[in-house]
Scaffold this active site. Structure first.
Site, mmCIF file in Angstrom:
data_model
loop_
_atom_site.group_PDB
_atom_site.id
_atom_site.type_symbol
_atom_site.label_atom_id
_atom_site.label_comp_id
_atom_site.label_asym_id
_atom_site.label_seq_id
_atom_site.Cartn_x
_atom_site.Cartn_y
_atom_site.Cartn_z
ATOM 1 N N ASP A 15 -71.017 -0.165 -134.137
ATOM 2 C CA ASP A 15 -70.374 -0.987 -133.121
ATOM 3 C C ASP A 15 -69.543 -2.047 -133.845
ATOM 4 O O ASP A 15 -69.465 -2.051 -135.073
ATOM 5 C CB ASP A 15 -71.402 -1.620 -132.172
ATOM 6 C CG ASP A 15 -72.462 -2.438 -132.916
ATOM 7 O OD1 ASP A 15 -72.278 -2.697 -134.126
ATOM 8 O OD2 ASP A 15 -73.470 -2.804 -132.305
ATOM 9 N N SER A 32 -81.629 7.295 -128.864
ATOM 10 C CA SER A 32 -80.337 7.143 -129.528
ATOM 11 C C SER A 32 -79.931 5.671 -129.523
ATOM 12 O O SER A 32 -80.630 4.818 -128.962
ATOM 13 C CB SER A 32 -79.285 8.009 -128.827
ATOM 14 O OG SER A 32 -79.096 7.582 -127.494
ATOM 15 N N TYR A 33 -78.792 5.380 -130.114
ATOM 16 C CA TYR A 33 -78.340 3.988 -130.273
ATOM 17 C C TYR A 33 -78.278 3.293 -128.913
ATOM 18 O O TYR A 33 -77.638 3.782 -127.976
ATOM 19 C CB TYR A 33 -76.965 3.971 -130.942
ATOM 20 C CG TYR A 33 -76.542 2.607 -131.413
ATOM 21 C CD1 TYR A 33 -77.317 1.907 -132.327
ATOM 22 C CD2 TYR A 33 -75.375 2.020 -130.946
ATOM 23 C CE1 TYR A 33 -76.922 0.651 -132.768
ATOM 24 C CE2 TYR A 33 -74.987 0.765 -131.386
ATOM 25 C CZ TYR A 33 -75.767 0.086 -132.297
ATOM 26 O OH TYR A 33 -75.387 -1.167 -132.730
ATOM 27 N N PRO A 34 -78.964 2.135 -128.760
ATOM 28 C CA PRO A 34 -79.085 1.522 -127.428
ATOM 29 C C PRO A 34 -77.944 0.608 -127.014
ATOM 30 O O PRO A 34 -77.988 0.042 -125.930
ATOM 31 C CB PRO A 34 -80.391 0.739 -127.550
ATOM 32 C CG PRO A 34 -80.440 0.334 -128.990
ATOM 33 C CD PRO A 34 -79.796 1.444 -129.770
#
Length: 861
Positions: A119, A335-337
């Site tokens: 991100d 998975s990526y939150p």
């Protein structure tokens, strides 16, 4: 053989990724900072055999801060922070020595692969790592690529191995957008916060907040809560009337009918309609309808929806829910939150995660049926271009995760299964009746196929009685028609879930920062969380928002921050210039700040109504050294002493208790000393209110007590009570607490180390003599004759708390973290001389013998 350095964002992530890539054949060791491990193995990279070193950071390596005097509130005008104040990148956590650790591990490496979170914040950390590592790496050959970026969304074998094959480059534009946000928040937030904190805490005593903070995102977030509060306060209930009819469907069942007019606000008119219908004996069917309808399965799960449900249904605050989700991610369960996307790409393997759940005790039957019959493609949602929606990556049980982690995981898993299930289908039946001139309606629902509601039962269509079969012209006996009087009700306070929705709608914060902003307004005592996780503004929060509206509404409205967020997104996309956006935004807020300062009287008028002036707050405690009158102790945050005669306020240490210290006075300024204590098993020390706020010596910092004062002769000072260098931190000194008897304590004046010693001793004093081994000050101890641990009924002993074998069994260490390995080498444990400003005593390279350190150092080594 060349070396590849790989860096992840957290130690647990580094271990998981290294285990996958090395297939378990790796060696591990602790790094020099004692927190981050290094996992090493051999493998192939760019077609050659190399040695891999996988390690991590712990979030951001660097943080932005002001230089020198601009960090001191009393030294500069807050207006200077907008443009004149220089900033620098400092280590985010100096105790971790992260820059040095990265340089040690990166020295001599040929390539670097960045495994930071995918991100904007992760991209920013990439460049923080590169700034530390690139200068010490081997020089690349002409045109050779040495920096690589791994992009992944989950900690699974497939995702990690795919990321390793498809390495890219870090995104400099996304990193710049984070730099811009950090600088804007620092300059704007600090300027407004410093001004209004000093202004209002200098006038009012019961604000009950240690910091009157302002934030470009935090303040609009508070604004939403106060806006709802104002609607509740200004709401005036209105009386209205409704007609309710009941007809007999058969001998054992009746139907309740809803009035088509819904309600009227005039009682006489309602009475007229009642009179026209109550004499009727029959209700005639005017129309019937039966329609098959569908309740859609949910969109794929993104961060905002997860936080909403966690707050409204699981009772978890957004900050806590996000931390729990991150732990589940680093452990490989989800998975990526952090994602804004609610749409699965066509290439996403939906059956893989579903198969992981095929043997789960709670939903195995549903999953097996879906796999056998074929899954339903998820609804098309929003593709933000970041990460796939939040997805369970492996099966887990309640016993495995426990508590709140399980509840959040269960919701994420049920939500995912629901997205690939079928819609819920039901039959809706409607009958329209006429009773006299008035029309009434009755509706019923019957489930045809539960679909996704089988796995999400809380979303089920409410069970309603099936309606009787009838047709136009049929009649039913009227059992009753009555008029009900009701009142309109005000809205309730915003729930966290509703606030998250408003923040997302107006572009306040990001999926990652929304929980932080909500947590901030709670910590600042601007709102309190009530039952149902509803946010009720405090008096302070209400007055601040009303004051902003009175002076400059744009400070609290979401419009200006939303516009800034759009500009930051343009920087991330490479469509806007970083410097131009930064300069323009700071110029806008600088003008607003000057107007705010000039108009502060408008907010002050509101403060006067809700809060008490300093002179009318608190209770007398200690005497002022200037006028010798009693100063008042104001216990509400921030705790402080106020002299109404001199009109002076003295800040005190926070998070502890304050009491008068034996009516003793400071030899420098004649102020009465007070004693700060964190509790019976914690630290305590005396302090002079004036010296603490106006340090008399160069080596003293503002806010410190007598345990850091270097006065050469004062009986309470470091010079008289200091013993030796702290066994954990580099800068602290262990100081005897003279008030702690008979449960005596020695505590570090910088860190949290506390040593309990010589329990039930009659008297403990710091001797003028020093230890011949470590040069720490000796202690003179007088023991109670009945409980003396000395041989031969002795009661007096002088020795070194570090080296004396008699004292070794009488010392118990508390409140201490593990010692850094780098503190264990030569010259790190010398005693500290007790003279003013002296450096650690002892010759370079000397250290205390290990067998003579057991009382304290055994807890660390």
């Amino acid at each position: 053989m060349k070396t590849v350095l790989m860096v992840a964002e957290k130690p647990s992530l580094a271990q998981s990724i290294a285990r996958i890539l090395s297939r378990g054949s790796m060696s591990s060791r602790k790094g020099l900072n004692g927190t981050c491990s290094v996992h090493e193995y051999t493998g192939t990279f760019t077609g050659q055999l190399v040695r891999f070193k996988m390690t991590s950071v712990c979030g951001h390596v660097m943080t932005l801060d002001f230089l020198g005097k601009y960090n001191k509130w009393d030294k500069v005008d807050p207006a200077e922070l907008f443009s004149q104040a220089p900033t620098e990148k400092k280590e985010a956590n100096p105790k971790l020595n992260m820059v040095k650790f990265l340089q040690v591990e990166g020295k001599g490496c040929d390539y670097i692969v960045l495994w930071l979170d995918c991100d904007k914040e992760g991209e920013n950390i990439c460049f923080e790592v590169l700034d530390a590592v690139l200068p010490v790496m081997n020089q690349a050959h002409s045109g050779e690529k040495t920096v690589f970026r791994a992009r992944f969304s989950s900690i699974t074998d497939t995702d990690i191995c795919t990321a390793m094959v498809r390495l890219g480059e870090p995104d400099h534009n996304e990193a710049l957008s984070v730099d811009a946000r950090q600088e804007l928040d620092l300059r704007i937030g600090c300027a407004f916060t410093r001004f209004q904190t000093k202004y209002f805490q200098g006038k009012y005593g019961n604000l009950d907040s240690s910091l009157i903070s302002f934030g470009p995102c935090q303040t609009p977030t508070l604004g939403f809560c106060v806006e709802r509060h104002d609607k509740i306060q200004s709401f005036k209930p209105e009386t209205y009337w409704v007609l309710q009819a009941k007809v007999d469907a058969d001998k054992d069942r009746s139907l309740l009918l809803d009035w088509d007019r819904v309600r009227v606000f005039d009682r006489e008119i309602a009475q007229m309609f009642l009179n026209m219908t109550k004499l009727e004996k029959e209700a005639q069917v005017e129309a019937t309808s039966r329609k098959e309808k569908a309740k859609q399965r949910p969109l794929a799960l993104n961060t905002v929806e997860m936080l909403r449900v966690a707050s409204s249904s699981l009772g978890m605050g957004p900050q806590h829910a996000m931390q729990t989700a991150e732990r589940l991610y680093t452990q490989g369960y989800i998975s990526y939150p952090r994602t804004e996307t609610t749409h699965y790409p066509e290439s996403f393997d939906l059956k893989g995660p579903l198969r992981q759940q095929a043997n789960h005790p709670y939903w195995a039957d549903t999953v097996k049926r879906l796999l056998a019959e074929g899954i339903n493609r998820p609804r098309k949602g929003h593709d933000a271009g970041d990460h796939p929606p939040i997805t369970p990556m492996k099966s887990a049980t309640e016993a495995e995760l426990g508590g709140e982690a399980w509840r959040l995981y269960e919701y994420i898993t049920r939500h995912f299964i629901a997205t690939v299930s079928h819609d819920c289908k039901y039959l809706q039946s409607t009958i329209s009746f006429r009773i006299g001139p008035e029309r009434f309606t009755c509706t019923g629902k019957t489930v045809i196929s539960p679909g996704f509601t089988e796995i999400m039962p809380w979303q089920s269509v409410p069970l309603e009685e099936s309606l009787p079969t009838c047709q136009r012209g049929d009649t039913f006996a009227v059992a009753e028609v009555k008029m009900l009087e009701k009142q309109t009700s005000p809205p309730d306070y915003l729930t966290e879930a509703e606030l998250i929705t408003l923040m997302e709608k107006h572009g306040i914060g990001t999926d990652a920062s929304i929980p932080v902003h909500i947590n901030n307004i709670c910590q600042r005592n601007y709102v309190v969380v009530e039952s149902g996780r509803r946010l009720k503004p405090t008096n302070l929060g209400i007055v601040l928002v009303h004051g902003y509206y009175k002076i400059d509404a744009e400070l609290v409205l979401p419009t200006i921050r939303s516009a800034v967020e759009k500009q930051l997104n343009l920087i991330a996309q490479g469509k806007a210039d970083y410097r131009q956006v930064l300069g323009h935004t700071l110029d806008v807020f600088k003008r607003k700040f000057h107007y705010f300062v000039d108009s502060i009287a408008g907010m002050d008028e509101l403060m006067e109504v809700s809060f008490s002036p300093l002179a009318a707050t608190g209770k007398p405690l200690s005497r002022c050294g200037k006028c010798h009158r009693f100063m008042k102790y104001i216990q509400a945050k921030p705790s402080r002493l106020h002299c109404s005669h001199c009109d002076e306020t003295y800040t005190l240490p926070q998070n502890g208790t304050i009491k008068l210290y034996k009516e003793l006075r400071c030899p420098l300024d004649d102020f009465e000393l007070v004693l700060w204590s964190s509790g019976s098993r914690g630290k305590s020390y005396p302090l002079c209110p004036y010296c603490s706020n106006h340090p008399p010596f160069r080596d003293m910092k503002k806010g410190t007590g007598c345990n850091e004062c270097t006065h050469p002769t004062c009986q309470h000072s470091l010079s008289m009570l200091g013993i030796g260098q702290c066994v954990e931190c580099e800068s602290g000194v262990l100081v005897l607490d003279p008030t702690s008897g008979p449960k005596w304590r020695v505590a570090c004046n910088r860190c949290s180390v506390v040593a309990h010693c010589f329990e039930n001793a009659h008297r403990v004093r710091v001797s003028a003599d020093t230890c011949g081994t470590c040069e720490a000050a000796l202690l003179d101890v007088d023991f109670n004759k009945a409980r003396s641990p000395l041989p031969g009924d002795g009661t007096q002993h002088t020795g070194c708390v570090f080296c004396d074998p008699v004292f070794q069994e009488l010392v118990e260490l508390k409140h201490a973290a593990s010692c850094h390995p780098m503190h264990r080498g030569p010259g790190r444990r010398q005693g500290r001389g007790r003279g003013r400003g002296r450096k650690p005593a002892g010759k370079p390279g000397t250290r205390r013998p290990k067998d003579k350190m057991s009382a304290l150092a055994a807890y660390f080594v």
